[in-house]
Design a protein around this motif. Structure first.
Motif, short mmCIF file in Angstrom:
data_model
loop_
_atom_site.label_atom_id
_atom_site.label_comp_id
_atom_site.label_asym_id
_atom_site.label_seq_id
_atom_site.Cartn_x
_atom_site.Cartn_y
_atom_site.Cartn_z
N VAL A 277 0.85 -1.19 0.00
CA VAL A 277 0.00 0.00 0.00
C VAL A 277 0.89 1.24 0.00
CG1 VAL A 277 -1.78 1.27 1.23
CG2 VAL A 277 -1.80 -1.24 1.26
N PHE A 278 0.58 2.19 -0.88
CA PHE A 278 1.23 3.49 -0.90
C PHE A 278 0.19 4.54 -0.48
CE2 PHE A 278 3.48 0.98 -4.12
CZ PHE A 278 4.79 1.14 -3.71
N GLY A 279 0.30 5.03 0.75
CA GLY A 279 -0.71 5.97 1.23
C GLY A 279 -2.07 5.30 1.29
N GLU A 280 -3.00 5.80 0.48
CA GLU A 280 -4.33 5.18 0.43
C GLU A 280 -4.50 4.31 -0.82
OE1 GLU A 280 -7.22 8.25 0.70
OE2 GLU A 280 -6.68 8.83 2.75
N THR A 281 -3.43 4.16 -1.60
CA THR A 281 -3.50 3.38 -2.83
C THR A 281 -2.99 1.97 -2.59
OG1 THR A 281 -3.13 5.37 -4.18
CG2 THR A 281 -2.74 3.23 -5.22
N VAL A 282 -3.82 0.99 -2.89
CA VAL A 282 -3.43 -0.42 -2.77
C VAL A 282 -2.84 -0.86 -4.11
CG1 VAL A 282 -4.19 -2.76 -2.30
CG2 VAL A 282 -5.23 -0.84 -1.07
N ALA A 283 -1.53 -1.08 -4.14
CA ALA A 283 -0.86 -1.48 -5.38
C ALA A 283 -0.90 -2.98 -5.59
CB ALA A 283 0.60 -1.00 -5.36
N LEU A 284 -0.78 -3.75 -4.50
CA LEU A 284 -0.86 -5.21 -4.56
C LEU A 284 -1.74 -5.69 -3.42
CD1 LEU A 284 2.92 -6.09 -5.14
CD2 LEU A 284 1.11 -6.06 -6.88
N GLU A 285 -2.57 -6.68 -3.70
CA GLU A 285 -3.52 -7.17 -2.69
C GLU A 285 -3.57 -8.69 -2.69
OE1 GLU A 285 -5.10 -6.95 0.25
OE2 GLU A 285 -6.22 -5.18 -0.42
N GLU A 286 -3.14 -9.31 -1.60
CA GLU A 286 -3.26 -10.76 -1.40
C GLU A 286 -2.70 -11.55 -2.58
OE1 GLU A 286 -4.29 -12.32 1.43
OE2 GLU A 286 -4.31 -10.30 2.29
N ILE A 287 -1.45 -11.28 -2.93
CA ILE A 287 -0.80 -11.99 -4.03
C ILE A 287 -0.21 -13.29 -3.52
CG2 ILE A 287 1.00 -11.94 -5.79
CD1 ILE A 287 -1.17 -9.93 -6.35
N ASP A 288 -0.69 -14.41 -4.05
CA ASP A 288 -0.12 -15.73 -3.77
C ASP A 288 0.42 -16.28 -5.08
OD1 ASP A 288 -0.69 -16.08 -0.98
OD2 ASP A 288 -2.80 -16.37 -1.51
N LEU A 289 1.68 -16.67 -5.06
CA LEU A 289 2.31 -17.16 -6.29
C LEU A 289 3.44 -18.10 -5.92
CD1 LEU A 289 2.59 -16.99 -9.40
CD2 LEU A 289 4.19 -15.09 -9.05
N SER A 290 3.52 -19.20 -6.65
CA SER A 290 4.60 -20.17 -6.45
C SER A 290 5.19 -20.54 -7.80
CB SER A 290 4.07 -21.42 -5.74
OG SER A 290 5.11 -22.37 -5.57
N VAL A 291 6.50 -20.33 -7.96
CA VAL A 291 7.19 -20.68 -9.20
C VAL A 291 8.26 -21.72 -8.87
CG1 VAL A 291 8.53 -19.85 -11.16
CG2 VAL A 291 6.82 -18.35 -10.09
N PRO A 292 8.11 -22.95 -9.35
CA PRO A 292 9.08 -24.00 -9.04
C PRO A 292 10.44 -23.74 -9.68
CG PRO A 292 7.02 -24.93 -9.87
CD PRO A 292 6.98 -23.45 -10.13
N PRO B 152 7.16 -5.09 1.51
CA PRO B 152 5.71 -5.29 1.50
C PRO B 152 5.06 -4.70 2.74
CG PRO B 152 6.87 -7.34 0.99
CD PRO B 152 7.90 -6.37 1.46
N THR B 153 3.84 -4.22 2.59
CA THR B 153 3.07 -3.78 3.75
C THR B 153 2.76 -4.97 4.64
OG1 THR B 153 2.10 -2.01 2.41
CG2 THR B 153 0.98 -2.55 4.47
N SER B 154 2.49 -6.11 4.02
CA SER B 154 2.28 -7.36 4.73
C SER B 154 2.52 -8.51 3.77
CB SER B 154 0.87 -7.45 5.33
OG SER B 154 -0.11 -7.36 4.31
N GLY B 155 2.63 -9.72 4.31
CA GLY B 155 2.90 -10.88 3.47
C GLY B 155 4.39 -11.16 3.37
N THR B 156 4.74 -12.20 2.63
CA THR B 156 6.14 -12.62 2.53
C THR B 156 6.58 -12.82 1.09
OG1 THR B 156 5.55 -14.97 2.74
CG2 THR B 156 6.06 -13.77 4.77
#
Length: 322
Positions: free
Chosen positions: A10-25, A53-57
């Motif tokens: 999140v940048f200020g009040e703008t959500v740039a990425l939301e709940e991104i789940d991705l796995s690349v073998p 990230p604001t949150s997540g890994t």
């Protein structure tokens, strides 16, 4: 190899990425596509640790970048090579010294880093260009130098940010071929950020579509393309534009997902639509499967409904096209 879990930025009040789940073998070539503003640039900055990230890994090669800082983050970044749209070579340095530059920063001795740089330039097909300056190289050759530079620290992951968008089609094919070769020979994992669907079709094993900062679709390339009615599938295998002169005419779009072209044509003919009614078509063979779409012209709404119903009865996806 690459793991994103509940990634949010999140940048200020703008959500740039939301709940991104991705796995690349490991060893896979994965494409990230999306329109401008979808979040691609923010995602790649989070992947390289340039943004927290604001949150997540974000985990690369088993290391959680979100828990690293200082020397730990710098060490983690050594497992990541970056290839950019604009190569940003040092104009006053030869190709050899450009490739050796990250090794110099890492404290590698002169003889060792120059030997490694020479080896890498040979590896990407520029063994005869080691003493050339960027001004003496073509766009494709500069990109090859950039790829060699990205490989200098022997990374496990290669991140490519729009690597071919500034190149002509022939050079693009060469660079994509080189990236595929690197994956095959080195076992490196590749993540390509691009807006060019042709790049995804040509080189990727899997693909993710970003839209408004979220994962709209992700999966193996052949499976995503084969999904009937998918927006991403239509973008990956586009149909040429068509026009119909008669305002009463209708277009019916038929998917080859799960079947082959002769079967579709036979079913359409049995349903009253001849091959002459095909106004446009696109067919590709991916992983041994025929993937594509056809557009038929029919005379009325009623005929469109009858054709769609008959094809669906045979297990073939069809819909009226806009």
């Amino acid at each position: 190899m690459i793991e994103l879990r509940a990634l949010r930025k999140v940048f200020g009040e703008t959500v740039a990425l939301e709940e991104i789940d991705l796995s690349v073998p490991a060893g896979e070539i994965h494409g990230i596509v999306g329109r401008s503003g979808a979040g691609k640039s923010t995602l790649i900055r989070c992947l390289t640790g340039l943004e927290s990230p604001t949150s997540g890994t974000v985990s690369i090669n088993g290391v959680d970048l979100t828990n690293q800082s200082g020397a730990g983050l710098r060490e983690a970044r050594r497992s990541i090579g970056m290839v950019f749209q604009h190569v940003n070579l040092l104009d006053s340095s030869t190709a050899l010294k450009n490739v050796a530059h990250p090794l110099k920063i890492a404290g590698v001795g002169k003889a060792e880093r120059l030997a490694k740089a020479r080896e890498l330039l040979e590896f990407v097909g520029l063994g005869d260009r080691v003493d050339n300056y960027p001004s003496q190289l073509s766009g494709g050759q500069k990109q090859r130098v950039g790829i060699a530079r990205a490989l200098a620290a022997e990374p496990k992951v290669l991140l490519c940010d729009e690597p071919t968008s500034a190149l002509d089609s022939t050079t693009t094919d060469q660079i994509l071929g080189l990236i595929r070769s690197l994956r095959d020979r080195l076992g490196i994992t590749v993540l390509i950020i691009t807006h060019e669907m042709s790049v995804i079709r040509e080189i990727c094993d899997s693909v993710t579509l970003l839209a408004d900062g979220r994962v709209a679709k992700t999966g193996k390339l052949a499976e995503v393309i084969a999904e009937p009615g998918s927006v991403l599938a239509k973008d990956l295998v586009p149909l040429p534009p068509v026009s119909i002169d008669d305002g009463a005419s209708r277009l019916v779009e038929v998917s080859l997902a799960g079947t082959d072209l002769p079967t579709v044509l036979t079913a359409a003919r049995n349903a009253g639509a001849s091959a002459e009614a095909i106004l446009a078509g696109a067919v590709e063979t991916i992983e041994g499967r025929q993937i594509g779409r056809l557009r038929f012209s029919v005379d009325s709404v009623e005929q469109a409904k009858e054709l769609i119903s008959a094809l669906k009865a045979d297990g073939i996806y069809a819909e009226e096209a806009a």
